[in-house]
Design a protein around this motif. Structure first.
Motif, PDB file in Angstrom:
ATOM      1  N   GLU A 155      11.201  -2.689  14.548  1.00  0.00           N
ATOM      2  CA  GLU A 155      11.828  -3.835  13.874  1.00  0.00           C
ATOM      3  C   GLU A 155      12.388  -3.418  12.520  1.00  0.00           C
ATOM      4  O   GLU A 155      13.496  -3.794  12.128  1.00  0.00           O
ATOM      5  N   THR A 156      11.580  -2.657  11.775  1.00  0.00           N
ATOM      6  CA  THR A 156      12.039  -2.201  10.464  1.00  0.00           C
ATOM      7  C   THR A 156      13.306  -1.360  10.610  1.00  0.00           C
ATOM      8  O   THR A 156      14.275  -1.539   9.866  1.00  0.00           O
ATOM      9  N   ALA A 157      13.279  -0.466  11.589  1.00  0.00           N
ATOM     10  CA  ALA A 157      14.438   0.393  11.812  1.00  0.00           C
ATOM     11  C   ALA A 157      15.668  -0.429  12.150  1.00  0.00           C
ATOM     12  O   ALA A 157      16.777  -0.164  11.652  1.00  0.00           O
ATOM     13  N   ALA A 158      15.462  -1.448  12.972  1.00  0.00           N
ATOM     14  CA  ALA A 158      16.596  -2.262  13.406  1.00  0.00           C
ATOM     15  C   ALA A 158      17.217  -3.028  12.243  1.00  0.00           C
ATOM     16  O   ALA A 158      18.408  -3.336  12.244  1.00  0.00           O
ATOM     17  N   ALA A 159      16.394  -3.329  11.239  1.00  0.00           N
ATOM     18  CA  ALA A 159      16.890  -4.088  10.093  1.00  0.00           C
ATOM     19  C   ALA A 159      17.327  -3.158   8.969  1.00  0.00           C
ATOM     20  O   ALA A 159      17.712  -3.607   7.893  1.00  0.00           O
ATOM     21  N   SER A 160      17.278  -1.863   9.191  1.00  0.00           N
ATOM     22  CA  SER A 160      17.587  -0.913   8.128  1.00  0.00           C
ATOM     23  C   SER A 160      19.056  -0.533   8.114  1.00  0.00           C
ATOM     24  O   SER A 160      19.818  -0.905   8.995  1.00  0.00           O
ATOM     25  N   ALA A 161      19.424   0.238   7.106  1.00  0.00           N
ATOM     26  CA  ALA A 161      20.794   0.725   7.017  1.00  0.00           C
ATOM     27  C   ALA A 161      21.062   1.802   8.058  1.00  0.00           C
ATOM     28  O   ALA A 161      22.189   2.281   8.185  1.00  0.00           O
ATOM     29  N   GLY A 162      20.040   2.153   8.809  1.00  0.00           N
ATOM     30  CA  GLY A 162      20.225   3.107   9.895  1.00  0.00           C
ATOM     31  C   GLY A 162      21.311   2.644  10.849  1.00  0.00           C
ATOM     32  O   GLY A 162      22.097   3.458  11.346  1.00  0.00           O
ATOM     33  N   VAL A 163      21.374   1.346  11.066  1.00  0.00           N
ATOM     34  CA  VAL A 163      22.388   0.832  11.994  1.00  0.00           C
ATOM     35  C   VAL A 163      23.788   0.991  11.395  1.00  0.00           C
ATOM     36  O   VAL A 163      24.753   1.240  12.121  1.00  0.00           O
ATOM     37  N   ARG A 164      23.888   0.899  10.075  1.00  0.00           N
ATOM     38  CA  ARG A 164      25.205   1.144   9.457  1.00  0.00           C
ATOM     39  C   ARG A 164      25.647   2.574   9.736  1.00  0.00           C
ATOM     40  O   ARG A 164      26.829   2.838   9.955  1.00  0.00           O
ATOM     41  N   HIS A 165      24.687   3.488   9.695  1.00  0.00           N
ATOM     42  CA  HIS A 165      25.025   4.881   9.957  1.00  0.00           C
ATOM     43  C   HIS A 165      25.571   5.059  11.382  1.00  0.00           C
ATOM     44  O   HIS A 165      26.589   5.706  11.572  1.00  0.00           O
ATOM     45  N   SER A 166      24.905   4.459  12.349  1.00  0.00           N
ATOM     46  CA  SER A 166      25.414   4.588  13.718  1.00  0.00           C
ATOM     47  C   SER A 166      26.802   3.973  13.820  1.00  0.00           C
ATOM     48  O   SER A 166      27.696   4.525  14.476  1.00  0.00           O
ATOM     49  N   GLN A 167      26.972   2.824  13.172  1.00  0.00           N
ATOM     50  CA  GLN A 167      28.277   2.172  13.245  1.00  0.00           C
ATOM     51  C   GLN A 167      29.372   3.038  12.640  1.00  0.00           C
ATOM     52  O   GLN A 167      30.478   3.127  13.163  1.00  0.00           O
TER      53      GLN A 167
ATOM     54  N   ASN B 151       0.852  -1.190   0.000  1.00  0.00           N
ATOM     55  CA  ASN B 151       0.000   0.000   0.000  1.00  0.00           C
ATOM     56  C   ASN B 151       0.887   1.238   0.000  1.00  0.00           C
ATOM     57  O   ASN B 151       2.106   1.132  -0.116  1.00  0.00           O
ATOM     58  N   SER B 152       0.267   2.357   0.144  1.00  0.00           N
ATOM     59  CA  SER B 152       1.000   3.608   0.055  1.00  0.00           C
ATOM     60  C   SER B 152       2.097   3.715   1.134  1.00  0.00           C
ATOM     61  O   SER B 152       3.222   4.128   0.866  1.00  0.00           O
ATOM     62  N   GLN B 153       1.738   3.300   2.334  1.00  0.00           N
ATOM     63  CA  GLN B 153       2.688   3.345   3.443  1.00  0.00           C
ATOM     64  C   GLN B 153       3.887   2.435   3.155  1.00  0.00           C
ATOM     65  O   GLN B 153       5.039   2.797   3.409  1.00  0.00           O
ATOM     66  N   ASP B 154       3.574   1.277   2.637  1.00  0.00           N
ATOM     67  CA  ASP B 154       4.623   0.318   2.294  1.00  0.00           C
ATOM     68  C   ASP B 154       5.580   0.925   1.265  1.00  0.00           C
ATOM     69  O   ASP B 154       6.807   0.810   1.386  1.00  0.00           O
ATOM     70  N   LEU B 155       5.022   1.577   0.275  1.00  0.00           N
ATOM     71  CA  LEU B 155       5.857   2.232  -0.739  1.00  0.00           C
ATOM     72  C   LEU B 155       6.799   3.243  -0.087  1.00  0.00           C
ATOM     73  O   LEU B 155       8.007   3.258  -0.346  1.00  0.00           O
ATOM     74  N   LYS B 156       6.236   4.069   0.772  1.00  0.00           N
ATOM     75  CA  LYS B 156       7.062   5.102   1.407  1.00  0.00           C
ATOM     76  C   LYS B 156       8.143   4.499   2.287  1.00  0.00           C
ATOM     77  O   LYS B 156       9.288   4.965   2.300  1.00  0.00           O
ATOM     78  N   THR B 157       7.778   3.462   3.002  1.00  0.00           N
ATOM     79  CA  THR B 157       8.779   2.798   3.842  1.00  0.00           C
ATOM     80  C   THR B 157       9.910   2.247   2.988  1.00  0.00           C
ATOM     81  O   THR B 157      11.094   2.400   3.317  1.00  0.00           O
ATOM     82  N   ARG B 158       9.562   1.649   1.867  1.00  0.00           N
ATOM     83  CA  ARG B 158      10.588   1.088   0.990  1.00  0.00           C
ATOM     84  C   ARG B 158      11.493   2.179   0.413  1.00  0.00           C
ATOM     85  O   ARG B 158      12.698   1.981   0.245  1.00  0.00           O
ATOM     86  N   ILE B 159      10.895   3.313   0.095  1.00  0.00           N
ATOM     87  CA  ILE B 159      11.714   4.432  -0.397  1.00  0.00           C
ATOM     88  C   ILE B 159      12.674   4.881   0.708  1.00  0.00           C
ATOM     89  O   ILE B 159      13.859   5.132   0.463  1.00  0.00           O
ATOM     90  N   ALA B 160      12.180   4.933   1.918  1.00  0.00           N
ATOM     91  CA  ALA B 160      13.029   5.333   3.051  1.00  0.00           C
ATOM     92  C   ALA B 160      14.186   4.362   3.220  1.00  0.00           C
ATOM     93  O   ALA B 160      15.348   4.774   3.376  1.00  0.00           O
ATOM     94  N   LEU B 161      13.883   3.072   3.160  1.00  0.00           N
ATOM     95  CA  LEU B 161      14.932   2.068   3.335  1.00  0.00           C
ATOM     96  C   LEU B 161      15.951   2.153   2.199  1.00  0.00           C
ATOM     97  O   LEU B 161      17.160   2.043   2.416  1.00  0.00           O
TER      98      LEU B 161
ATOM     99  N   ALA C 245      16.717   4.835   0.468  1.00  0.00           N
ATOM    100  CA  ALA C 245      17.531   6.039   0.651  1.00  0.00           C
ATOM    101  C   ALA C 245      18.568   5.836   1.748  1.00  0.00           C
ATOM    102  O   ALA C 245      19.728   6.241   1.602  1.00  0.00           O
ATOM    103  N   LEU C 246      18.155   5.214   2.827  1.00  0.00           N
ATOM    104  CA  LEU C 246      19.101   4.964   3.928  1.00  0.00           C
ATOM    105  C   LEU C 246      20.271   4.117   3.432  1.00  0.00           C
ATOM    106  O   LEU C 246      21.427   4.362   3.785  1.00  0.00           O
ATOM    107  N   GLU C 247      19.950   3.143   2.633  1.00  0.00           N
ATOM    108  CA  GLU C 247      20.956   2.228   2.094  1.00  0.00           C
ATOM    109  C   GLU C 247      21.891   2.975   1.143  1.00  0.00           C
ATOM    110  O   GLU C 247      23.123   2.872   1.251  1.00  0.00           O
ATOM    111  N   GLU C 248      21.295   3.704   0.242  1.00  0.00           N
ATOM    112  CA  GLU C 248      22.078   4.448  -0.742  1.00  0.00           C
ATOM    113  C   GLU C 248      23.027   5.425  -0.041  1.00  0.00           C
ATOM    114  O   GLU C 248      24.223   5.510  -0.369  1.00  0.00           O
ATOM    115  N   LEU C 249      22.487   6.113   0.931  1.00  0.00           N
ATOM    116  CA  LEU C 249      23.297   7.074   1.670  1.00  0.00           C
ATOM    117  C   LEU C 249      24.397   6.377   2.461  1.00  0.00           C
ATOM    118  O   LEU C 249      25.535   6.871   2.527  1.00  0.00           O
ATOM    119  N   ALA C 250      24.082   5.232   3.023  1.00  0.00           N
ATOM    120  CA  ALA C 250      25.102   4.489   3.783  1.00  0.00           C
ATOM    121  C   ALA C 250      26.234   4.058   2.863  1.00  0.00           C
ATOM    122  O   ALA C 250      27.413   4.115   3.234  1.00  0.00           O
TER     123      ALA C 250
END
Lengths: 189, 189
Positions: free
Chosen positions: A110-122, A49-59, A61-66
């Motif tokens: 859970e989504t956050a924990a599995a995201s590239a966000g953790v790479r950023h903290s690292q 759904n729309s939320q899912d799309l946005k979440t995937r875009i966020a993930l 972007a986080l990955e690309e930026l990492a």
DNA sequence: TAGTTTGCCTAAAAGCTTTAGGCAAACGCA
DNA sequence: TGCGTTTGCCTAAAGCTTTTAGGCAAACTA
């Protein structure tokens, strides 16, 4: 009924581009369908759904930026590493405002924990190895850096610093100097 | 056809409460109408459109926060003033997440210039008088503080620091200590 | 009390989201 | 190559939000 070849991945990438053009908050399933010249309902096979799309875009972007950050930081240390990381962050926000906004989307834990966000903290933790902080203070410092970069990019993107002197570029450099100084004179309890 | 007594002001206040409950991005003219038990179209006499409503909520929140801050900062100086201002900011964000999100809405330049946003900058400038910064560096410092407070509140509100130690409260105190140290050891060119 | 203002209403159009069910293109296997 | 299966994209439809236009009656105003 020629098939266009939709995939979740293509949708997410196109969604990221759309976000950069119209703003992340205006990304819409309908508009995306229009861009692929396809009926809206068709997207729902690839995206929940729309939320899912946005979440995937966020993930995405986080990955690309990492990836970009990891590249920039590799082989550097101390202030050099700090500014490399920070500059990648800011450049990304300036060249890809929609994706940058996406990285600020609230993700469930859970989504956050599995995201590239953790790479950023690292990465930030790794950068701090170049400074002499007690282990117990590293998290505080990571949070400070994250907040400042995040906040600066967000305010700058919102136009907060434009059309007023001194220009944003100069403030950014001075802020990085200041943060470097701070990390070298970190106050302990 | 009993009249409910809608006014722009009442709508904005109710909108602010709604934002705190459901999130600023989910504030909707329809939901607001529902809360006043009134038909949607009726709101359009008091508010130009959805964007206008959101802008007004943002301006309201900026004003409210500026009032609280001015109160907290009055009679204080130096670190005392800095932490008073910062704590009001963070408390506001924690108790009124929707309004805090509203303060991050992108405003067009004229609206921003006429908003309480300028009171915020002025207060930060005033706080900096307690530190020994060269005049030319004050803007940089204001931008640093603004970015950090903004970013911290935003990340904390998004759940970024929850469920992980050390707790957010501790990081916040340490970050304020760090910023105070930084302002007292501000690196000049 | 009569006239005017104005607050809230009904009606309606247009756009976004989401689900259900269908047809035909593409794939996989004999 | 041909047949069956999978699956990608479609039509249809319902529900919600936004926004505009026009109307009636309640509340001021003289």
């Amino acid at each position: 009924m020629a098939r266009v070849g939709l995939t979740t991945d293509r949708l997410v990438r196109a969604g990221a581009e759309l976000a950069d053009e119209v703003g992340f908050e205006h990304v819409t399933v309908s508009e995306l369908a229009r861009r692929f010249d396809v009926k809206v309902a068709s997207l729902y096979s690839h995206v929940k759904n729309s939320q899912d799309l946005k979440t995937r875009i966020a993930l995405f972007a986080l990955e690309e930026l990492a990836d970009l950050s990891a590249d920039a930081v590799a082989g550097r240390a101390g202030k050099d590493a700090l500014t490399a990381y920070a500059d990648v962050y800011r450049d990304y926000a300036l060249t890809h405002p929609g994706r940058a906004a996406a990285t600020r989307l609230r993700l469930d834990p859970e989504t956050a924990a599995a995201s590239a966000g953790v790479r950023h903290s690292q990465m930030m933790r790794a950068i701090l190895r170049g400074y002499d902080l007690p282990e117990s203070d590293r998290t505080h410092a990571v949070r400070l850096l994250g907040s400042t970069f995040h906040g600066y990019a967000s305010l700058e993107g919102a136009g907060g610093f434009s059309h007023s002197s001194p220009d944003s570029e100069e403030s950014w450099r001075r802020i990085l100097d200041a943060l470097d100084t701070l990390l070298r004179n970190w106050p302990t309890r």
